[in-house]
Design an enzyme around this catalytic site. Structure first.
Site, PDB file in Angstrom:
ATOM      1  N   LYS A 207     -14.134   6.716 -13.288  1.00 59.55           N
ATOM      2  CA  LYS A 207     -14.379   7.861 -14.159  1.00 59.55           C
ATOM      3  C   LYS A 207     -14.855   7.448 -15.549  1.00 59.55           C
ATOM      4  O   LYS A 207     -14.759   6.291 -15.951  1.00 59.55           O
ATOM      5  CB  LYS A 207     -13.135   8.749 -14.225  1.00 59.55           C
ATOM      6  CG  LYS A 207     -12.934   9.526 -12.943  1.00 59.55           C
ATOM      7  CD  LYS A 207     -11.865  10.584 -13.047  1.00 59.55           C
ATOM      8  CE  LYS A 207     -11.859  11.442 -11.772  1.00 59.55           C
ATOM      9  NZ  LYS A 207     -10.777  12.460 -11.802  1.00 59.55           N
ATOM     10  N   ARG A 251      -6.514   8.070  -5.481  1.00 59.93           N
ATOM     11  CA  ARG A 251      -7.795   8.455  -4.875  1.00 59.93           C
ATOM     12  C   ARG A 251      -8.859   7.502  -5.386  1.00 59.93           C
ATOM     13  O   ARG A 251      -9.131   7.446  -6.588  1.00 59.93           O
ATOM     14  CB  ARG A 251      -8.126   9.899  -5.253  1.00 59.93           C
ATOM     15  CG  ARG A 251      -9.393  10.460  -4.606  1.00 59.93           C
ATOM     16  CD  ARG A 251      -9.603  11.897  -5.057  1.00 59.93           C
ATOM     17  NE  ARG A 251     -10.749  12.510  -4.419  1.00 59.93           N
ATOM     18  CZ  ARG A 251     -12.002  12.441  -4.859  1.00 59.93           C
ATOM     19  NH1 ARG A 251     -12.255  11.760  -5.978  1.00 59.93           N
ATOM     20  NH2 ARG A 251     -12.986  13.025  -4.211  1.00 59.93           N
TER      21      ARG A 251
END
Length: 274
Positions: A207, A251
């Site tokens: 991210k 995840r």
């Protein structure tokens, strides 16, 4: 949880697996690399993303879920839509991973309640096209307090819709309506969120906040494909308990690297206990 993006526009690997056959093959590789869950998504939720039509999302995910569940995988569907969740569960999915926590489509909650499936409710404030306009948590005493308060409100609504407590998993929503520096206190304060009484899922893989941490001297964020080592370091820290609470699931995109890190931590802790 290994990520299977059946999309043309996901921030990390959009377009690489937007064909069902390629997505299925990728999912099977992640399974072989040690994934416990395969998270199949047909809608990009990156900042600025536009939503596909419901029919497009169904066409993307249902064949992939059918094949992977048929191969014995535990499959999660990454969707905010009741119609997609219902079709995915019928195709063999056992988990609904809703990044909106039921806010985008409240009809998803009765679908989950009736199915008995695990429901991951993420902290969310707006769709990808608008979410970076909603990063102010000052009025709530900061990002940790704000996320905890808003997740608690979602839990109340989810329970009222008939979803059982044992079905619920919470996700702090790293990167969603968060400034890059907001994600670090959330990670360091997972114990605050665990205090709500539910397992936690953390999705930090590749991210933007990691890209900003690893930025070049001129401030250019590290490119997406070169953020994996930082994500593995984060998984290692969480597995070792540095987030302040056990994490039910991470995840990730590169399952093997993270699975290896978890094995190292498990071995270290086993020896330390002896």
């Amino acid at each position: 949880m290994g990520v299977v993006n059946v999309t043309p526009d996901s921030f990390s690997d959009g377009g690489r697996y937007d064909d069902p056959d390629r997505a299925i093959a990728h999912g099977l590789r992640l399974l072989a690399d040690g994934a416990d869950i395969l998270d199949v998504g047909g809608e990009s939720t990156r900042p600025g993303a536009t939503r596909p039509l419901v029919g497009e999302e169904l066409d993307r995910v249902v064949p992939v879920i059918t094949a992977l569940a048929g191969a014995g995988a535990t499959v999660s569907v990454d969707t905010m839509r009741a119609e997609v969740a219902e079709a995915a569960l019928a195709a063999g999915a056992r988990i609904v991973n809703d990044v909106s926590g039921g806010l985008a489509d409240p009809a998803i909650l009765p679908v989950v309640a009736a199915s008995g499936a695990t429901y991951v409710a993420m902290h969310w404030r707006a769709h990808g096209s608008q979410m970076q306009r909603f990063t102010d948590y000052a009025a709530q005493g900061g990002v940790v307090a704000g996320v905890r308060t808003e997740l608690a409100a979602r839990v109340e609504a989810i329970l009222e819709a008939g979803v059982a407590r044992e079905q619920i998993v919470l996700d702090p929503g790293l990167g969603f309506a968060k400034a890059p520096d907001d994600n670090w206190p959330l990670l360091a304060s997972l114990g605050e969120l665990a205090g709500l009484g539910f397992p936690l899922l953390v999705g930090a893989s590749r991210k933007t906040f990691l890209g900003r941490l690893l930025a070049d001297e001129d401030g250019t964020p590290r490119e997406v494909a070169a953020r994996e080592a930082a994500g593995v370091a984060l998984t290692t820290l969480l597995a070792a308990g540095h987030g302040g609470a056990p994490v039910w699931c991470v995840r990730v995109h590169d399952v093997r690297a993270h699975a290896d890190a978890l094995r190292v931590v498990a071995r270290w802790q086993a020896v330390a206990r002896d």
